[in-house]
Motif scaffolding. Structure first.
Motif, PDB file in Angstrom:
ATOM      1  N   TYR A 110      -0.522  -8.061   4.506  1.00  0.00           N
ATOM      2  CA  TYR A 110       0.570  -8.260   3.674  1.00  0.00           C
ATOM      3  C   TYR A 110       1.836  -8.632   4.287  1.00  0.00           C
TER       4      TYR A 110
ATOM      5  N   GLU B  52      -3.715   3.140  -3.979  1.00  0.00           N
ATOM      6  CA  GLU B  52      -4.536   2.127  -3.548  1.00  0.00           C
ATOM      7  C   GLU B  52      -5.828   1.662  -4.256  1.00  0.00           C
TER       8      GLU B  52
ATOM      9  N   THR C 120       0.859  -1.152  -0.228  1.00  0.00           N
ATOM     10  CA  THR C 120       0.014   0.016  -0.114  1.00  0.00           C
ATOM     11  C   THR C 120       0.811   1.088   0.024  1.00  0.00           C
TER      12      THR C 120
ATOM     13  N   PRO D  89      -6.264  -3.070   4.890  1.00  0.00           N
ATOM     14  CA  PRO D  89      -5.717  -3.451   3.740  1.00  0.00           C
ATOM     15  C   PRO D  89      -6.753  -4.603   2.851  1.00  0.00           C
ATOM     16  N   SER D  90      -6.442  -4.996   1.782  1.00  0.00           N
ATOM     17  CA  SER D  90      -7.112  -5.995   1.200  1.00  0.00           C
ATOM     18  C   SER D  90      -6.993  -7.107   1.895  1.00  0.00           C
TER      19      SER D  90
ATOM     20  N   LYS E  94      -9.143 -10.244  -3.188  1.00  0.00           N
ATOM     21  CA  LYS E  94      -9.804  -9.579  -2.007  1.00  0.00           C
ATOM     22  C   LYS E  94      -9.364 -10.296  -0.512  1.00  0.00           C
ATOM     23  N   THR E  95      -8.608 -11.666  -0.862  1.00  0.00           N
ATOM     24  CA  THR E  95      -8.509 -12.288   0.567  1.00  0.00           C
ATOM     25  C   THR E  95      -6.857 -12.919   0.254  1.00  0.00           C
TER      26      THR E  95
ATOM     27  N   ARG F 233      -6.602  -6.410  -7.375  1.00  0.00           N
ATOM     28  CA  ARG F 233      -6.051  -7.394  -6.263  1.00  0.00           C
ATOM     29  C   ARG F 233      -6.997  -8.288  -5.990  1.00  0.00           C
TER      30      ARG F 233
ATOM     31  N   ARG G 232      -6.424  -1.950  -5.836  1.00  0.00           N
ATOM     32  CA  ARG G 232      -7.567  -2.577  -5.336  1.00  0.00           C
ATOM     33  C   ARG G 232      -8.495  -3.210  -6.315  1.00  0.00           C
TER      34      ARG G 232
END
Length: 439
Positions: A304, A193, A187, A300-301, A202-203, A200, A197
């Protein structure tokens, strides 16, 4: 890397990038006698003071621990360049980016110690999608690939030898595939971002499964190449522990070590301690992620494992202190001494050499270093510098941290500007500190 910086800069009209860090590292040895914990550090203090004084950064904090003493905190400047910004201290919050990697790796070492993961166990035992991988024939040319001969293992993930890519260094056709698939586990700011997103996963589970659909840049276990391996390792930790990755970190590392200022998402109540993130465009420093509206104030998604944490210098020192003590701190046992020794040893597969990290990560080059669990490791004593067994890493925004078992020393320096190599903080901090502690 420079290409990635320019791309994010254009897309956000600022200058993005999330690189990832480096320095220091290797195996545990019997600790040297504790140094005098109240000895002055004049060169280090002068260096820290010089950074805000010469407008290299609004604020900077170093946490230096010697022996079993609490860290000495050297702080100068403010959280932002705006008038009236609060002064920085040991509890100020900083984007540590790739200094997240050693923490993720040590979390995996907990599970290795418990027998839930084996160092050379195939990744596909935890994420079946990695069962049949392919390897690019010519990464610079096209996406033509052949079946991999060797399965990716946990060791490979920890040491960046899995053949996985990273948008900050991967080039050519594979880079485009990573970007299209949203394999961007970092991020920068709200504007960047929003774009990331859109693609990217989602999990963390979906992210890891998506990575498995992409070809590798090299046969597993044959080449060191900076990668998203520690992000994928976060998913392994979830599967092996039967617990969300961020929950595992909090339960098994952060809470026992009283690392109360370590977050994937900074709580609103702590926003006032967050430094503003900056980017340098030539000789001009521009706010990239203002603290008041920081992207790190929102989840965040997914967590990380390679570049997601915001932390204080005090908290990172707690993590290093635990390693320095062979896995324990203030009565909390995180790892056994032999597990820490293994993690801080050279874990590279036979025949693989650590060439030194790319410039943006601050990594040293040459034959003096190998690579351990998520961080570089010194294979030899450096005259006037780190001892054999020194382990650590740095982050994209200029941060650096290491633990030196020979000198019974641990050190952390926090700044937040990109590119992290704009100023030679990492080598200068190391040089000043070892000069200060010299007999």
């Amino acid at each position: 890397m420079a290409k990635m910086i320019r791309k994010l800069a254009l897309s956000a009209a600022l200058s993005g990038l999330i690189a990832s860090g480096a320095l220091a590292g290797q195996a545990m040895r019997a600790p040297a006698p504790a140094m005098v914990d109240n000895a002055p550090l004049p060169r280090t203090t002068a260096l820290i003071d010089s950074y805000p004084a010469t407008k290299k950064t609004p604020g900077i904090v170093a946490a230096i621990g010697r022996g079993d003493a609490d860290p000495v905190i050297i702080a100068a400047g403010t959280l932002a360049e705006e008038p009236g910004a609060a002064k920085v201290d040991g509890d100020s919050l900083w984007r540590v980016y790739s200094m997240t990697k050693p923490i993720t790796a040590m979390a995996a070492m907990i599970l290795i110690e418990e027998g839930k993961i084996k160092l050379d166990q195939p990744l596909s035992d935890f994420i079946p999608a990695f069962k049949h991988m392919t390897v690019l024939v010519d990464p610079d040319k096209d996406l033509t690939a052949v079946p991999a001969k060797t399965p990716i293992t946990i060791r490979h993930l920890m040491t960046h030898t899995a053949g996985l890519g990273y948008t900050i260094i991967t080039k050519g056709p594979l880079l485009k595939e990573y970007e299209k698939a949203g394999i961007t586990p970092f991020t920068a700011n709200a504007a960047i971002e929003e774009q990331m997103r859109a693609a990217r996963p989602k999990t963390l589970e979906a992210f890891a499964d998506k990575v498995a659909t992409l070809p590798l840049i090299a046969e597993p276990g044959t080449k060191w190449s900076y990668s998203i391996g520690l992000d994928v390792l976060g998913r392994v930790i979830e599967v092996a522990s039967k617990m969300p990755f961020d929950t595992f970190l909090k339960t098994r590392i952060f809470t026992p070590l009283k690392m109360n200022s370590t977050f994937f998402t900074v709580p609103a109540a702590d926003a006032g301690r967050l430094a503003t993130g900056y980017t340098w465009l030539g000789d001009k420093m521009i706010p990239l992620d203002p603290a008041a509206t920081s992207v790190f104030l929102n989840p965040p998604s997914f967590p990380y494992g390679g570049a997601g944490l915001v932390m204080s210098a005090h908290d990172y020192d707690r993590f290093l202190h635990m390693l320095q003590n062979g896995g324990t701190l203030d009565g909390a046992r995180i790892l056994k001494p032999q597990t820490v020794a293994l993690a801080m040893s050279n874990l590279l597969p036979a025949g693989v050499v650590y060439p030194g990290a790319v410039a943006n990560t601050g990594g040293a080059r040459g034959s003096s270093q190998g690579f351990g669990a998520g961080g570089s490791v010194y294979l030899v004593d450096i005259p006037g510098g780190p001892g054999k067994g020194t382990y650590g890493w740095g982050g994209a925004a200029g941060t650096i941290a290491w633990v030196d078992p020979v000198h019974h020393l641990r050190a952390t320096a926090m700044v937040n500007y990109i590119p992290g190599e704009k100023w030679p903080l990492r080598p200068d901090f190391t040089k000043a500190l070892y000069a200060d502690i010299a007999p």
